[in-house]
Design a protein around this motif. Structure first.
Motif, mmCIF file in Angstrom:
data_model
loop_
_atom_site.group_PDB
_atom_site.id
_atom_site.type_symbol
_atom_site.label_atom_id
_atom_site.label_comp_id
_atom_site.label_asym_id
_atom_site.label_seq_id
_atom_site.Cartn_x
_atom_site.Cartn_y
_atom_site.Cartn_z
ATOM 1 N N MET A 133 30.277 42.117 37.521
ATOM 2 C CA MET A 133 31.352 41.752 38.427
ATOM 3 C C MET A 133 32.545 42.683 38.253
ATOM 4 S SD MET A 133 29.768 39.226 39.805
ATOM 5 C CE MET A 133 30.915 38.200 40.723
ATOM 6 N N ASN A 134 33.387 42.769 39.292
ATOM 7 C CA ASN A 134 34.587 43.593 39.242
ATOM 8 C C ASN A 134 35.769 42.784 39.780
ATOM 9 O OD1 ASN A 134 34.981 44.054 42.178
ATOM 10 N ND2 ASN A 134 33.028 45.153 42.032
ATOM 11 N N PRO A 135 36.995 43.305 39.671
ATOM 12 C CA PRO A 135 38.165 42.521 40.087
ATOM 13 C C PRO A 135 38.125 42.033 41.530
ATOM 14 C CG PRO A 135 38.859 44.367 38.732
ATOM 15 C CD PRO A 135 37.391 44.565 38.980
ATOM 16 N N ASP A 136 37.426 42.728 42.413
ATOM 17 C CA ASP A 136 37.331 42.273 43.806
ATOM 18 C C ASP A 136 36.572 40.961 43.938
ATOM 19 O OD1 ASP A 136 38.738 44.496 44.650
ATOM 20 O OD2 ASP A 136 36.938 45.671 45.110
ATOM 21 N N TYR A 161 43.850 35.223 36.229
ATOM 22 C CA TYR A 161 43.366 35.157 34.838
ATOM 23 C C TYR A 161 42.054 35.925 34.707
ATOM 24 C CZ TYR A 161 41.036 33.291 30.714
ATOM 25 O OH TYR A 161 40.348 33.174 29.527
ATOM 26 N N ILE A 162 41.151 35.756 35.650
ATOM 27 C CA ILE A 162 39.867 36.455 35.591
ATOM 28 C C ILE A 162 40.076 37.964 35.632
ATOM 29 C CG2 ILE A 162 37.729 36.884 36.868
ATOM 30 C CD1 ILE A 162 37.767 33.904 37.658
ATOM 31 N N ARG A 163 40.948 38.424 36.508
ATOM 32 C CA ARG A 163 41.221 39.872 36.571
ATOM 33 C C ARG A 163 41.810 40.370 35.259
ATOM 34 N NH1 ARG A 163 43.663 38.204 41.542
ATOM 35 N NH2 ARG A 163 42.221 38.465 43.293
ATOM 36 N N GLU A 167 40.318 43.230 32.307
ATOM 37 C CA GLU A 167 41.038 44.388 31.788
ATOM 38 C C GLU A 167 41.066 44.396 30.264
ATOM 39 O OE1 GLU A 167 44.854 44.019 33.526
ATOM 40 O OE2 GLU A 167 44.205 44.596 35.554
ATOM 41 N N GLU A 168 40.761 43.265 29.661
ATOM 42 C CA GLU A 168 40.809 43.148 28.206
ATOM 43 C C GLU A 168 39.401 43.295 27.628
ATOM 44 O OE1 GLU A 168 42.846 39.430 27.774
ATOM 45 O OE2 GLU A 168 44.781 40.276 28.367
ATOM 46 N N ASN A 169 38.792 42.194 27.161
ATOM 47 C CA ASN A 169 37.524 42.304 26.444
ATOM 48 C C ASN A 169 36.406 41.456 27.031
ATOM 49 O OD1 ASN A 169 38.936 40.001 25.723
ATOM 50 N ND2 ASN A 169 38.086 39.929 23.654
ATOM 51 N N PHE A 170 36.499 41.114 28.331
ATOM 52 C CA PHE A 170 35.464 40.324 28.995
ATOM 53 C C PHE A 170 34.667 41.196 29.964
ATOM 54 C CE2 PHE A 170 38.043 36.948 27.486
ATOM 55 C CZ PHE A 170 37.318 35.769 27.544
ATOM 56 N N ALA A 187 30.722 37.720 28.943
ATOM 57 C CA ALA A 187 30.520 38.141 27.566
ATOM 58 C C ALA A 187 31.877 38.581 27.029
ATOM 59 C CB ALA A 187 29.512 39.282 27.496
ATOM 60 N N GLU A 188 32.378 37.866 26.016
ATOM 61 C CA GLU A 188 33.677 38.181 25.423
ATOM 62 C C GLU A 188 33.464 38.872 24.087
ATOM 63 O OE1 GLU A 188 37.785 36.062 23.778
ATOM 64 O OE2 GLU A 188 36.085 34.828 24.400
#
Length: 296
Positions: A133-136, A161-163, A167-170, A187-188
């Protein structure tokens, strides 16, 4: 819905709030055990929280044991130095210590263990596409989570929050059918391990083994990125999710009693883990048999 708050203490990270009525140490910085334990206990006393839980390396266990914590689960060889990860808890209420649904929890675990290493039951349907998945995708992702869960310990109903977590570790993986998102998981990455979490499947597709295909895709992705251990924190009363992890080669590590507010109430959670150092597990890196369905 009131969401938990995050507090950073040096290199340690604590999550706390009334939703799950707990203080949760998610990451412990080196040499910070005494300071962090004091902070957790102060928060619990001030707010009246009835459970403290800490995910820590085994080498730090003595300080928590001395403070009244008890081990609820253990994942061996979790950290980069080979140390185990422990989940240690301290209960501030006897009512919190004992699950009201202990018999169902026992039956679910027995059913899961009977199916250990059985693998995925069904191939991915031909009209489904599994993709990274991507931010869109954030809005349909949040909408699916909102349909599946009445409550959740993180604000996964919020596209922002999902976006941010992307950008972090998900890394989120989803399955689409006719351009509609029907299944989702994340996956975190933490330390040298990865938590397989946030599984959600639209109600009409609950028996299609979609979660197992998402899990296999996330395992393959984690291996490619050098992660050595996968784990999950699964609702202990759920036959489907516990059986799925057992079938896919995960080992039961323990139960976190009355731990997390999910699906409308505080529930006990089972820990399952799987070494990823080699690809010899029961679930293949390409479960669908068609590389075009997996686009990491």
């Amino acid at each position: 819905m009131t969401q938990d708050r995050i507090q950073t203490i040096g290199h340690s990270r604590i999550k706390y709030g009334p939703l799950s009525d707990r203080v949760y140490l998610m990451r412990l910085g080196d040499g910070q055990a005494p300071l962090v334990i004091d902070a957790m206990q102060s928060l619990a006393r001030a707010e009246g929280y009835t459970k403290l839980i800490a995910k820590i390396p085994d080498k730090s266990a003595a300080a928590f044991t001395d403070a009244g914590f008890e081990m609820e689960a253990r994942i061996p060889d979790f950290y980069a130095d080979g140390d185990a990860a422990l989940f240690m808890s301290r209960f501030r209420s006897e009512d919190r210590r004992g699950p009201s649904d202990a018999e169902r929890i026992r039956k679910v675990l027995e059913a899961a263990l009977r199916r250990a290493d059985a693998g995925i039951k069904r191939p991915l349907p031909d009209d489904c596409e599994l993709t990274l998945m991507n931010p869109d995708h954030a809005l349909p992702m949040a909408n699916l989570y909102g349909r599946v869960f009445e409550s959740y310990p993180f604000p996964i109903f919020d596209p922002a929050y999902i976006r941010r977590t992307m950008e972090e570790n998900f890394r989120y993986f989803g399955i689409f059918r006719n351009a509609s998102l029907i299944a989702l998981a994340s996956a975190e990455r933490s330390e040298s391990g990865v938590e397989m979490t946030d599984f959600a499947t639209a109600s009409a597709y609950r028996r299609a083994s979609l979660a197992a295909h998402l899990l296999a895709a996330m395992e393959a992705d984690a291996r490619q990125n050098g992660v050595k251990t996968a784990f999950t924190i699964a609702r202990a009363v759920s036959y489907g999710i516990n059986i799925m992890f057992a079938r896919c080669g995960y080992t039961f590590a323990g139960t976190l009693v009355n731990n997390t507010n999910i699906s409308g109430r505080v529930q006990s959670m089972n820990i399952w883990y799987k070494p990823l150092a080699s690809s010899n597990g029961t679930v293949s890196d390409n479960p669908s048999g068609n590389s075009s369905r997996h686009s990491p």
